[in-house]
Design a protein around this motif. Structure first.
Motif, mmCIF file in Angstrom:
data_model
loop_
_atom_site.group_PDB
_atom_site.id
_atom_site.type_symbol
_atom_site.label_atom_id
_atom_site.label_comp_id
_atom_site.label_asym_id
_atom_site.label_seq_id
_atom_site.Cartn_x
_atom_site.Cartn_y
_atom_site.Cartn_z
ATOM 1 N N ASP A 287 0.854 -1.175 0.000
ATOM 2 C CA ASP A 287 0.000 0.000 0.000
ATOM 3 C C ASP A 287 0.900 1.239 0.000
ATOM 4 O O ASP A 287 2.129 1.123 0.038
ATOM 5 N N ASP A 293 0.290 -5.680 1.202
ATOM 6 C CA ASP A 293 -1.143 -5.693 0.945
ATOM 7 C C ASP A 293 -1.400 -6.648 -0.222
ATOM 8 O O ASP A 293 -1.407 -6.235 -1.383
ATOM 9 N N GLY A 297 -2.511 -4.246 -2.981
ATOM 10 C CA GLY A 297 -1.220 -3.584 -3.090
ATOM 11 C C GLY A 297 -0.641 -3.601 -4.501
ATOM 12 O O GLY A 297 -1.077 -4.360 -5.372
#
Length: 375
Positions: A287, A293, A297
């Motif tokens: 992120d 993530d 992400g």
């Protein structure tokens, strides 16, 4: 089509076969994007006679001409549809004559396919290691890629985007089912008013506003963006969003680019590419704060191995200092082969020439894989 700050520019339309044949924009086929930065050594010319020898082509501490020719041949062998250049194409300060005497010698054959972004060595002064070269503020970079008049003054529009007081060479283009964005992070320069704020009325703020508008108009299934200084570092102890006072990627440029990460993250971009750190380094999806993530992400891949010299990947206790770093190599030069597919991508990085002091075992490194688009 190549779009420079909103202005459409046609791709090369020559008829003598690859690599200059027209490239049809089919959303159902795969395109090859070669990607690399940090390429060409400073030529040992009369103009550079007063500069330290260890900084110029021929220095034993640099990859030099052999390395930049090796990476150019590697890119050429990929038969790329386009080439993404990730900044610091020419050292030490990217003078036009240096571009012509070094970068052009190795990479000139791919010039019409190159879609560059600039680096700090194209904008800032270089005063390290006994050198004392004045900042070019992009003059040599734009003069080389956009063309110039008889006095060497760059044309204000061209292959590297618009070179004006309001715009400094950011642009986007489409290839197949992909939207590709090239950004300029060199905000500590006179051309940017030495202003690294992404809000307000400065040049970097206007670039950030343009990026938001470009992403809003982006309806492609897949989006990739690239610029020079990475937000997340493989070569320093900085693991998450770096402090502006930290060295390496903890620079004002890398920190300012967090605003770009937020925009790209919210737009479901597929990939971020950077140079600046002279290593190959692939990160897990992150992120904008540098936290892993896996669902939303964006992976970051740093490819700063174009030929000039090499840095060292940061490790501690036998592990990478940055916990999001999946794999890295700092012993050889090479170009990444990025296959842009209709709904995803594959990458393949193989070094082509060992760095100074490293043997042939450095060439055994290989990183490849695939990803999907979320656009």
């Amino acid at each position: 089509m190549l779009s420079a700050a909103g202005a459409a520019v046609a791709l090369p339309q020559l008829s003598n076969g690859w690599p200059y044949a027209p490239t049809p924009q089919h959303t159902d086929r795969t395109y090859t994007l070669a990607a690399v930065g940090d390429i060409a050594c400073e030529p040992d010319t009369t103009e550079n006679a007063g500069n330290p020898a260890q900084l110029k082509c021929g220095s034993a501490s640099l990859g030099g001409m052999p390395a930049e020719f090796a990476t150019a041949r590697q890119a050429d062998a990929m038969h790329p549809d386009l080439v993404a250049l990730l900044g610091d194409e020419q050292y030490e300060v990217g003078k036009l004559n240096d571009f012509e005497q070094s970068f052009e010698q190795a990479w000139g054959g791919l010039k019409m396919m190159e879609r560059p972004s600039p680096g700090n060595h194209e904008y800032y002064a270089y005063t390290k290691h006994g050198d004392n070269e004045a900042a070019q503020n992009g003059a040599g970079y734009f003069g080389y890629f956009n063309g110039h008049d008889q006095n060497g003054t760059p044309y204000p529009q061209g292959q590297a985007g618009n070179d004006t007081s309001d715009e400094q060479g950011w642009y986007s283009y489409d290839i197949g089912n992909w939207h590709v964005i090239s950004l300029n992070a060199e905000c500590r320069s006179a051309a940017f008013g030495n202003d690294c704020s992404t809000t307000g009325n400065g040049v970097l703020a206007r670039e950030t506003q343009w990026l938001a508008q470009d992403l809003h108009a982006d309806h492609a299934a897949c989006t990739v963006a690239y610029w020079h200084q990475p937000t997340f570092s493989a070569t320093t102890s900085t693991a998450d969003a770096p402090d502006p006072a930290a060295p390496g990627a903890g620079s004002p440029e890398g920190t300012a680019a967090q605003a770009w990460w937020k925009l790209l993250y919210n737009a479901h971009a597929s990939l971020v590419l950077n140079g600046h750190e002279h290593v190959y380094a692939r990160f897990r999806p992150m992120d904008p704060n540098g936290h892993f993530d896996p669902k939303n992400g964006i992976p970051q891949i740093t490819v700063g191995t174009g030929g000039e010299d090499l840095d060292t990947v940061a490790t501690s206790g036998g592990s990478y200092t940055n916990p999001n770093l999946v794999t890295a190599q700092d012993q050889a030069f090479g170009v990444m082969n990025l296959q842009l597919k209709p709904n995803g991508y594959t990458w393949d990085y193989r070094p082509v020439q060992a760095g100074p002091g490293f043997g042939s075992t450095a060439l055994s490194y290989h990183d490849s894989g695939s990803g999907t688009c979320r656009g």
